[in-house]
Design a protein around this motif. Structure first.
Motif, PDB file in Angstrom:
ATOM      1  N   GLY A 231      10.443  -7.119  -4.111  1.00  0.00           N
ATOM      2  CA  GLY A 231      10.428  -5.757  -3.590  1.00  0.00           C
ATOM      3  C   GLY A 231       9.571  -4.810  -4.388  1.00  0.00           C
ATOM      4  O   GLY A 231       8.845  -3.983  -3.833  1.00  0.00           O
ATOM      5  N   GLU A 232       9.620  -4.909  -5.715  1.00  0.00           N
ATOM      6  CA  GLU A 232       8.849  -3.993  -6.552  1.00  0.00           C
ATOM      7  C   GLU A 232       7.354  -4.166  -6.330  1.00  0.00           C
ATOM      8  O   GLU A 232       6.615  -3.186  -6.196  1.00  0.00           O
ATOM      9  CB  GLU A 232       9.184  -4.207  -8.030  1.00  0.00           C
ATOM     10  CG  GLU A 232       8.462  -3.225  -8.950  1.00  0.00           C
ATOM     11  CD  GLU A 232       8.883  -3.360 -10.394  1.00  0.00           C
ATOM     12  OE1 GLU A 232       8.419  -2.543 -11.207  1.00  0.00           O
ATOM     13  OE2 GLU A 232       9.665  -4.280 -10.709  1.00  0.00           O
ATOM     14  N   GLU A 233       6.906  -5.417  -6.267  1.00  0.00           N
ATOM     15  CA  GLU A 233       5.482  -5.660  -6.051  1.00  0.00           C
ATOM     16  C   GLU A 233       5.049  -5.179  -4.668  1.00  0.00           C
ATOM     17  O   GLU A 233       3.962  -4.626  -4.500  1.00  0.00           O
ATOM     18  CB  GLU A 233       5.171  -7.151  -6.211  1.00  0.00           C
ATOM     19  CG  GLU A 233       3.699  -7.502  -6.027  1.00  0.00           C
ATOM     20  CD  GLU A 233       2.773  -6.768  -6.982  1.00  0.00           C
ATOM     21  OE1 GLU A 233       1.613  -6.506  -6.601  1.00  0.00           O
ATOM     22  OE2 GLU A 233       3.197  -6.437  -8.107  1.00  0.00           O
ATOM     23  N   THR A 234       5.920  -5.359  -3.682  1.00  0.00           N
ATOM     24  CA  THR A 234       5.602  -4.870  -2.339  1.00  0.00           C
ATOM     25  C   THR A 234       5.443  -3.360  -2.333  1.00  0.00           C
ATOM     26  O   THR A 234       4.506  -2.821  -1.716  1.00  0.00           O
ATOM     27  CB  THR A 234       6.705  -5.281  -1.345  1.00  0.00           C
ATOM     28  OG1 THR A 234       6.762  -6.698  -1.259  1.00  0.00           O
ATOM     29  CG2 THR A 234       6.416  -4.719   0.050  1.00  0.00           C
ATOM     30  N   LEU A 235       6.315  -2.656  -3.019  1.00  0.00           N
ATOM     31  CA  LEU A 235       6.204  -1.198  -3.079  1.00  0.00           C
ATOM     32  C   LEU A 235       4.935  -0.776  -3.812  1.00  0.00           C
ATOM     33  O   LEU A 235       4.308   0.229  -3.459  1.00  0.00           O
ATOM     34  CB  LEU A 235       7.440  -0.604  -3.749  1.00  0.00           C
ATOM     35  CG  LEU A 235       8.745  -0.723  -2.961  1.00  0.00           C
ATOM     36  CD1 LEU A 235       9.905  -0.161  -3.765  1.00  0.00           C
ATOM     37  CD2 LEU A 235       8.643  -0.026  -1.613  1.00  0.00           C
ATOM     38  N   ASN A 236       4.548  -1.531  -4.825  1.00  0.00           N
ATOM     39  CA  ASN A 236       3.274  -1.270  -5.502  1.00  0.00           C
ATOM     40  C   ASN A 236       2.114  -1.405  -4.526  1.00  0.00           C
ATOM     41  O   ASN A 236       1.191  -0.570  -4.499  1.00  0.00           O
ATOM     42  CB  ASN A 236       3.080  -2.247  -6.669  1.00  0.00           C
ATOM     43  CG  ASN A 236       3.844  -1.840  -7.912  1.00  0.00           C
ATOM     44  OD1 ASN A 236       4.008  -0.654  -8.189  1.00  0.00           O
ATOM     45  ND2 ASN A 236       4.329  -2.817  -8.665  1.00  0.00           N
ATOM     46  N   LEU A 237       2.146  -2.454  -3.709  1.00  0.00           N
ATOM     47  CA  LEU A 237       1.069  -2.683  -2.742  1.00  0.00           C
ATOM     48  C   LEU A 237       1.049  -1.597  -1.667  1.00  0.00           C
ATOM     49  O   LEU A 237      -0.021  -1.145  -1.256  1.00  0.00           O
ATOM     50  CB  LEU A 237       1.241  -4.060  -2.095  1.00  0.00           C
ATOM     51  CG  LEU A 237       1.038  -5.270  -3.006  1.00  0.00           C
ATOM     52  CD1 LEU A 237       1.393  -6.563  -2.264  1.00  0.00           C
ATOM     53  CD2 LEU A 237      -0.400  -5.328  -3.514  1.00  0.00           C
ATOM     54  N   ILE A 238       2.243  -1.172  -1.216  1.00  0.00           N
ATOM     55  CA  ILE A 238       2.306  -0.098  -0.216  1.00  0.00           C
ATOM     56  C   ILE A 238       1.736   1.192  -0.797  1.00  0.00           C
ATOM     57  O   ILE A 238       0.967   1.907  -0.131  1.00  0.00           O
ATOM     58  CB  ILE A 238       3.759   0.110   0.257  1.00  0.00           C
ATOM     59  CG1 ILE A 238       4.234  -1.093   1.073  1.00  0.00           C
ATOM     60  CG2 ILE A 238       3.883   1.395   1.092  1.00  0.00           C
ATOM     61  CD1 ILE A 238       5.712  -1.050   1.442  1.00  0.00           C
ATOM     62  N   ALA A 239       2.120   1.504  -2.032  1.00  0.00           N
ATOM     63  CA  ALA A 239       1.621   2.719  -2.680  1.00  0.00           C
ATOM     64  C   ALA A 239       0.095   2.697  -2.784  1.00  0.00           C
ATOM     65  O   ALA A 239      -0.578   3.690  -2.498  1.00  0.00           O
ATOM     66  CB  ALA A 239       2.249   2.867  -4.064  1.00  0.00           C
TER      67      ALA A 239
END
Length: 281
Positions: A231-239
């Motif tokens: 989840g954290e990496e996904t949020l980084n990618l979305i940001a």
């Protein structure tokens, strides 16, 4: 465990206990994206001897096939069910017909005695399930206060639908302790738990995982990102994809979390059901 049970919910349960003897049928409003999680033990033990219409609301936001399965699941015995999008004009008109069908024997008895009997219904549901919007749709005008956050309706509101049907809108009510964390997350995803008591970044982590279990393409297609391990990496990618950056070129995952949750709630990720009839608990 999430414990969000403000004072007005306690008052709501007292009001339900006082008024339930006056009603013929319960209109049980469920967010169709998380129908099982919207079933509240505090309601179930109070309405076990009542005729019930289960309304799978916000059907425009949920998977159509899954919603049809839920309607079939609830349509049995002394219960009826239907799916609606209560923001669409006249989409709730079949609720009155369902109520008449469920209460036909009682209505016929009154008719044989020469008595014109008005049907009374109580509308129940968790916060932000769309009860007040549904009530206004039934009435054909804005009779109750609505909002896209939990806790807007606070008091008793009887609303006349027509000469034969009257409904009582009640405040959205949860149960004092939500001990099943999966249920708590799903209620939080759909906005039934007040955002201010939650860590929205943590909630977004769980939403990422939930969406990826349903279809890994949901997030890839919306945000034009690659697969990510957590989840954290996904949020980084979305940001990064959205240009949500902090000083030092650090991804702003807080802003990305808010965007993801908002996109899900408003249907921008597509029609998604978090629960299906055949899912194990």
């Amino acid at each position: 465990m999430i414990n969000w049970f403000p004072g007005h919910m306690t008052k709501s349960l007292r009001m339900i206990d006082e008024e339930i003897k006056l009603v013929d049928v319960i209109v049980y409003v469920l967010d169709s994206r998380a129908a099982r999680s919207c079933l509240t033990p505090e309601f179930d033990k109070r309405i076990s001897n009542k005729k019930i219409i289960y309304v799978l609301n916000k059907a425009d936001l949920s998977d159509e096939k899954a919603t049809k399965e839920w309607v079939k699941f609830f349509e049995k015995g002394n219960s009826a069910a239907l799916s609606v999008n209560s923001t669409a004009s006249k989409s709730t008109k079949d609720i009155f017909e369902k109520a008449k069908a469920l209460c036909k024997e009682r209505l016929d008895n009154f008719k044989n005695k020469g008595v014109k009997r008005q049907l009374r219904a109580m509308i129940l549901g968790v916060p932000n399930s769309g009860k007040s919007t549904l009530t206004n749709n039934l009435a054909g005008s804005a009779k109750t206060t609505v909002g896209n956050r939990p806790g807007v309706t606070r008091g008793k509101q009887w609303v006349k639908v027509n000469d034969y049907f009257e409904v009582l809108d009640t405040p959205g009510t949860l149960y004092p302790k939500i001990e099943n964390i999966k249920t708590a997350h799903k209620l939080a995803f759909i906005g039934s738990i007040k955002d201010e008591i939650l860590d929205r970044v943590d909630l977004a982590f769980h939403l990422v995982n939930e969406l990826n279990l349903i279809d890994k393409n949901i997030l890839k297609n919306r945000y034009n990102i690659d697969d990510s391990p957590n989840g954290e990496e996904t949020l980084n990618l979305i940001a990064k994809s959205r240009g949500y950056m902090l000083k030092g070129s650090m991804p702003d995952i807080t802003r990305a979390s808010h965007a993801l949750i908002d996109d899900f709630r408003k249907g921008r990720l597509g029609r998604i059901s978090l629960e299906r009839v055949g899912d194990g608990e």
